[in-house]
Design an enzyme around this catalytic site. Structure first.
Site: not given
Length: 269
Positions: A13, A69, A98, A121, A124, A136
């Site tokens: 995303l 990040e 994830t 991740g 999912m 999700f």
């Protein structure tokens, strides 16, 4: 003043944070939605776009300011906590995307200590394999309705509490019971969220400061909107003595950090 847009381009995303018409906006879309990205690339060129995340390369055609990040998520998390009246000097930050990153955060610094492939991740991917469900929100809803007692082998299935002094609802073996007609897809998913939570809490506590009750702050799209995982992440505090926090808009911590960095750059900080 130039308009600032904070972007966190994750592997699954992409999240946006920006201010327009006097209020903050929080948006997200699938990272592989290249049409959406092309539309965003047509934004006014005077905009200041600060980009972070593992897929920041998708934004290379837009003049932007890159931001690591880890810097972004810690900066954004501090702001989210501040907005909710929790200006903590020291805490463990667990960023569940994830995968999952674990940070030791202090007043003026942070350190990324651990990483794990157990994250959104996995929820999912394994959730899809267990149930055939691919969305999700649908997976999270099923997990919230489920009970893991039909899938997990619990301490109470083996011992009486007075025999071992361990709470009977704690896990003896994840997915340790044989399949039965009583087991639903939601039960399997609830066992999955609990297994994830057990691992995340144990890893968090292994790096937590030796205080009486450390704060564990959980952010990221892997936990936002997943009520079952949030409940499971808080279910061990009676034994391990920690305080779990789930800031509102925690899925946007990285994008918010990028937005704040953009504002700071405009103001010369």
């Amino acid at each position: 003043m130039k308009r600032v847009i904070g972007v966190d381009a994750g592997s699954t995303l992409t999240k946006l944070v920006y201010k327009e018409d006097g209020r903050m906006h929080y948006k997200k879309f699938l990272t592989n939605d290249h049409l959406f990205i092309r539309q965003l690339l047509k934004l006014d060129p005077v905009d200041s776009v600060v980009v972070t995340g593992g897929r920041a390369d998708l934004w290379r055609d837009m003049k932007n300011v890159p931001l690591h990040e880890f810097d972004a998520v810690t900066l954004g998390t501090r702001e989210l906590l501040k907005q909710e009246g929790n200006s903590l000097d020291e805490f463990i930050l667990v960023n569940i995307g994830t995968g999952t990153s674990f940070f030791r955060v202090k007043k003026d610094e942070y350190e990324r200590v651990l990483g794990s492939g157990i994250g959104g991740g996995m929820f999912m991917g394994l959730g899809r394999r267990l149930t055939g469900v691919t969305d999700f929100e649908d997976l999270a809803g099923l997990a919230e309705e489920g009970t893991r007692k039909n899938s997990d082998l619990l301490v109470g299935d083996i011992y009486r509490e007075e025999e071992v002094g361990i709470a009977p609802h704690l896990t003896a073996s994840n997915f340790g019971k044989p399949p039965s007609s009583a087991e639903s897809p939601g039960d399997q998913l609830r066992s999955l969220t609990n297994m994830m939570a057990e691992t995340m809490i144990l890893l968090s506590m292994s790096i937590a400061p030796q205080t009486s009750k450390p704060f564990l702050v959980f952010v990221g799209n892997g936990v936002e909107g997943n009520a079952a995982l949030q409940e499971d992440l808080g279910s061990f505090r009676e034994w391990l003595k920690y305080t779990p926090l789930f800031p509102d808009k925690g899925g946007y911590a990285g994008a918010l950090g990028a937005y704040i960095q953009g504002l700071n750059s405009q103001n010369g900080h």
